[in-house]
Design a protein around this motif. Structure first.
Motif, PDB file in Angstrom:
ATOM      1  N   LEU A 167       0.905  -1.176   0.053  1.00 55.61           N
ATOM      2  CA  LEU A 167       0.094  -0.070  -0.103  1.00 55.61           C
ATOM      3  C   LEU A 167       0.875   1.224  -0.173  1.00 55.61           C
ATOM      4  O   LEU A 167       0.508   2.224   0.763  1.00 55.61           O
ATOM      5  N   SER A 192      -6.175   5.368   2.290  1.00 51.73           N
ATOM      6  CA  SER A 192      -7.154   4.204   2.595  1.00 51.73           C
ATOM      7  C   SER A 192      -8.515   4.382   2.034  1.00 51.73           C
ATOM      8  O   SER A 192      -8.882   5.198   1.719  1.00 51.73           O
ATOM      9  N   LYS A 193      -9.031   3.101   1.960  1.00 47.63           N
ATOM     10  CA  LYS A 193     -10.537   2.993   1.383  1.00 47.63           C
ATOM     11  C   LYS A 193     -10.611   3.404   0.020  1.00 47.63           C
ATOM     12  O   LYS A 193     -11.503   3.504  -0.441  1.00 47.63           O
TER      13      LYS A 193
END
Length: 292
Positions: A167, A192-193
């Motif tokens: 990530l 994130s997400k």
């Protein structure tokens, strides 16, 4: 201002990936990994050709000798589209049958960089390899989760690299003369997400364009600050990679996948698996052929 995204080719690829713009022929190359197919698309004439393989094919790059370099599940090959001949350059990781090749690109000097991954996404089981014409593959990065996007900025002497499962986007110091890399550092922490970072390309301003797997868009990042500068929404949930093409390198071609869509998602994204095109207002850097 919203950037308009058009469907360039309704390829219906299970797992479209690895777009490469060949300026010498004005053709877009890309692969369908799970469909075991190599696609060649002339964006002017709209001529579209496919070449099928017995194994999954994860990347295609034209070579200076007229062949195509393809990465199949188990190795790196020369492919001759006129005859269909396939010649082994190197077999990789035979001791790890659950691994396969994933993304690959050539650096500014024409070296091939190709990475592997575990088909079951086992942690740190992949590697990144570098191959010079006439040489043997050298393993240059180990403990990779899912080897993905690659980009180079010669003006800064650096290479950018994505291991999707980490990530993040990392930067290495890069020596164009030798191909050596060093000094790995994380420059972008993935939002994130917003899915996972997948393939990427770099524009003439040194900014990175990164595909969101599971995030339905491509984002432009400044690698010096880590900040997002722009985003382009794509009518496909699983966006895999992108490349600049066209006569002026001002067209961003975006590959997508449909293999993991649910029945409801197929209805929401009827053209998933297609290749989309947007004009983001900047020009890109050329894709490189394999060989000196």
């Amino acid at each position: 201002m919203t950037t308009i995204v058009n469907l360039a080719l309704d390829a219906r690829a299970a797992l479209g990936e690895g777009p490469h713009w060949d300026a010498e022929t004005n053709q877009l190359y890309f692969v369908d990994i799970d469909g075991r197919a190599l696609h060649v698309y002339d964006t002017v004439s709209r001529n579209h050709r496919m070449h099928r393989f017995d194994k999954r094919v994860s990347a295609v790059i034209p070579a200076v000798d007229g062949s195509l370099i393809v990465t199949l599940e188990d190795g790196i090959y020369n492919y001759y589209p006129d005859s269909g001949a396939l010649h082994v350059i190197a077999l990789i990781e035979a001791e790890m049958p659950d691994n396969r090749f994933n993304d690959a690109k050539c650096d500014p000097a024409g070296r091939l960089w190709a990475g592997t991954m575990s088909t079951g996404y086992a942690k740190d089981q992949g590697s990144l390899y570098r191959l010079e014409r006439g040489g043997e593959p050298a393993r240059v990065v180990t403990e990779v989760g899912c080897s993905n996007g690659l980009a180079w900025d010669e003006s800064k002497g650096c290479m950018y690299y994505i291991d999707t499962l980490k990530l993040a986007v990392d930067r290495f110091r890069y020596n164009s003369g030798t191909g050596e890399i060093s000094g790995r550092e994380t420059v972008i922490k993935w939002p994130s997400k917003e899915g996972y970072p997948d393939g990427m390309t770099i524009d003439n301003e040194g900014m990175l364009w990164i595909a969101h797997w599971g995030g339905g868009k491509v984002s432009r990042f400044d690698p010096d600050t880590g900040k997002r500068l722009a985003e382009i929404e794509v009518p496909a949930l699983y966006v895999t990679s992108c490349v600049f093409g066209g006569a002026r390198l001002d067209e961003l071609y975006i590959t997508t996948a449909r293999v993991v869509l649910s029945e409801d998602e197929h209805a929401l994204y009827p053209h998933a698996g297609g290749v989309f095109m947007a004009k983001p207002g900047v020009t890109g850097t050329p894709s490189r052929r394999f060989g000196p």
